[in-house]
Scaffold this active site. Sequence first.
Site, PDB file in Angstrom:
ATOM      1  N   GLU A   4       0.791  -1.239  -0.149  1.00 17.22           N
ATOM      2  CA  GLU A   4      -0.014   0.146   0.305  1.00 17.22           C
ATOM      3  C   GLU A   4       0.755   1.416   0.003  1.00 17.22           C
ATOM      4  OE1 GLU A   4      -2.901  -0.164   3.082  1.00 17.22           O
ATOM      5  OE2 GLU A   4      -4.020  -1.711   2.116  1.00 17.22           O
ATOM      6  N   GLU A  31      -5.517  -8.486   0.797  1.00 19.08           N
ATOM      7  CA  GLU A  31      -6.144  -8.342   2.099  1.00 19.08           C
ATOM      8  C   GLU A  31      -7.739  -8.096   1.655  1.00 19.08           C
ATOM      9  OE1 GLU A  31      -4.629  -5.180   4.320  1.00 19.08           O
ATOM     10  OE2 GLU A  31      -2.467  -5.641   3.980  1.00 19.08           O
TER      11      GLU A  31
HETATM   12  C1  GBH Z   1      -5.100  -2.045   5.497  1.00 17.38           C
HETATM   13  O1  GBH Z   1      -5.099  -0.852   4.871  1.00 17.38           O
HETATM   14  C2  GBH Z   1      -3.414  -2.477   6.072  1.00 17.38           C
HETATM   15  O2  GBH Z   1      -2.628  -2.915   5.130  1.00 17.38           O
HETATM   16  C3  GBH Z   1      -3.572  -3.243   7.036  1.00 17.38           C
HETATM   17  O3  GBH Z   1      -2.356  -3.273   7.580  1.00 17.38           O
HETATM   18  C4  GBH Z   1      -4.574  -2.950   8.010  1.00 17.38           C
HETATM   19  O4  GBH Z   1      -4.708  -3.685   9.269  1.00 17.38           O
HETATM   20  C5  GBH Z   1      -5.783  -3.173   7.328  1.00 17.38           C
HETATM   21  O5  GBH Z   1      -6.012  -2.179   6.445  1.00 17.38           O
HETATM   22  C6  GBH Z   1      -7.105  -2.785   8.148  1.00 17.38           C
HETATM   23  O6  GBH Z   1      -7.519  -1.525   8.269  1.00 17.38           O
HETATM   24  O7  GBH Z   1      -8.688   8.125   7.371  1.00 17.38           O
HETATM   25  O8  GBH Z   1      -7.911   9.173   5.323  1.00 17.38           O
HETATM   26  O9  GBH Z   1      -6.255   8.206   6.911  1.00 17.38           O
HETATM   27  C7  GBH Z   1      -6.443  -0.512   4.342  1.00 17.38           C
HETATM   28  C8  GBH Z   1      -6.443   0.558   3.596  1.00 17.38           C
HETATM   29  C9  GBH Z   1      -6.192   3.080   3.551  1.00 17.38           C
HETATM   30  C10 GBH Z   1      -7.422   2.173   5.256  1.00 17.38           C
HETATM   31  C11 GBH Z   1      -6.042   4.213   4.332  1.00 17.38           C
HETATM   32  C12 GBH Z   1      -7.246   3.325   6.015  1.00 17.38           C
HETATM   33  C13 GBH Z   1      -7.099   5.613   6.162  1.00 17.38           C
HETATM   34  C14 GBH Z   1      -7.984   6.361   5.430  1.00 17.38           C
HETATM   35  N1  GBH Z   1      -6.251   1.859   4.240  1.00 17.38           N
HETATM   36  N2  GBH Z   1      -7.141   4.360   5.093  1.00 17.38           N
HETATM   37  S1  GBH Z   1      -7.597   8.142   6.480  1.00 17.38           S
END
Ligand code: GBH
Length: 483
Positions: A200, A389
């Site tokens: 990511e 995932e």
């Molecule tokens: C995954 O990311 C991760 O790879 C993993 O490690 C994690 O545990 C899993 O999700 C579960 O959450 O509020 O604008 O900052 C998921 C994709 C993209 C989700 C960024 C959270 C944050 C949005 N992520 N997002 S913000």
Amino acid sequence: MTGINRRELGLGLGAAALGTTLPATAGAQTAAAASAAGNLSFPPDFLWGCATASYQIEGAAKEDGRGPTVWDIFSHTPGKVANGDTGDVACDSYHRYPEDIALLKALGVKAYRFSIAWSRIFPEGRGKPNQKGVDYYNRLVDALLAAGITPHVTLFHWDLPAALPGGWQNRDTAYAFGDYAAFMAGRLSDRVKQFMTVNELLCFTDLGYLTGGKAPGLKLPQKDANQVRHHGVLAHGLGVQAIRANAKAGTRVGLAENPSIYVPAVETPDHIEAVKKATRDTNAMFLTAIMEGRYLDSYLTAQGKDAPKVQEGDMKLIGAPLDFLSINVYTGKMVRADVSKPEGYAILPMTGEAPRMPSKWLYVTPEVIYWGLRAISELWKPKALYISENGCSADDKVSDDGKVYDTDRVMYLRNYMTHLQRAAREGLPIKGYFVWSLMDNFEWEDGYTKLVGIHHVDFKTQKRTPKLSADWYRELVRTNRLV
Ligand code: GBH
């Protein structure tokens, strides 16, 4: 659906729901039912797995020579992580990995995706390798193989060695990553056949250096953040090159990306085309650059004088063809065609009442798993696709009998899986699926307040207990069809 009428389909679904085994020499009606039930199946060699990441599960933060990472520093900085939680102990998987492998075995999954903590191998990010760190991953890989579980390795899931000066702001970090990738490929590729370079890009570039919600928690100007992005994709490219140069023949290389993906508002050719355009444009700085080996003009123009500085040869490395592409799928937005706009589409905002899981950002959009895979397939024709995932936080409560009945997570997974099955049924090159996550773990800035596992972890005793969702997943894996 050809040749099956509505009533027969109903029978088939009923049979599937009851788990009825249909005899091979059945009558016409039963045969139709069997074929309809077959329509809920996944391909015979479909790879089912579970995923985790080093900082989220390992603990043992100071053991056996592990160097500090940006997440150690961030989580120990007051106010950065919910409740001041850290990954110091997490699931203690560094010591309890045999138990975790037993969980995988009990689920019947054939694959486990885990990540390597770079700073266990190179405590300062580069230099002399730390044999004790290498030994740990050797033990883990050997134990997985002994249990009949195929290891899928992510080389970088955000726990950057803190000693690397400037972190991802520094182009040298991308080269340090390449050296580390070369070293790991050399050590593990006799047993590990599938490597993902990074996990990511957005999360360790923009969210770490532009908006600052993740480590290292910086809020840099756009120009600097664009350079961080470039160093991220460059690290991936250098990693691909390093793995190919150092791994045994037959090793496959890809990455685990979380691209912005979309659902057509209506399933008509114009909206579907809009989804493809939006997918290509909005991932210009990451996945599109990797799949096409160049930055789109629209991205460079929009960034103007803030556009990243690119050196000769960078884009060729970044765009090296991959053996597979893995995507992490959680949520996506709807898109509609819009001829009044130069880009030809409009991304629709999520409305207030749209269903979401406890993680605020996690809107429930099961169709996006199909449309994400389809748009990516049509745009870039990857050789093989994986879901590296998919999962969710849920309203987990331990019942009196000690079990977590996470019906909302079962509902979420079942819905997403329906659309994953559509992707497989229609012949998209989807080869496997990894649930996030094997067990409750350190959920980054949410600490232990949002838990995403299909096994409950009692963080006081470290006892792992299958949730209802684990029971559900076990049956899906056993029957290889929707349950
Ligand atoms: C995954 O990311 C991760 O790879 C993993 O490690 C994690 O545990 C899993 O999700 C579960 O959450 O509020 O604008 O900052 C998921 C994709 C993209 C989700 C960024 C959270 C944050 C949005 N992520 N997002 S913000």
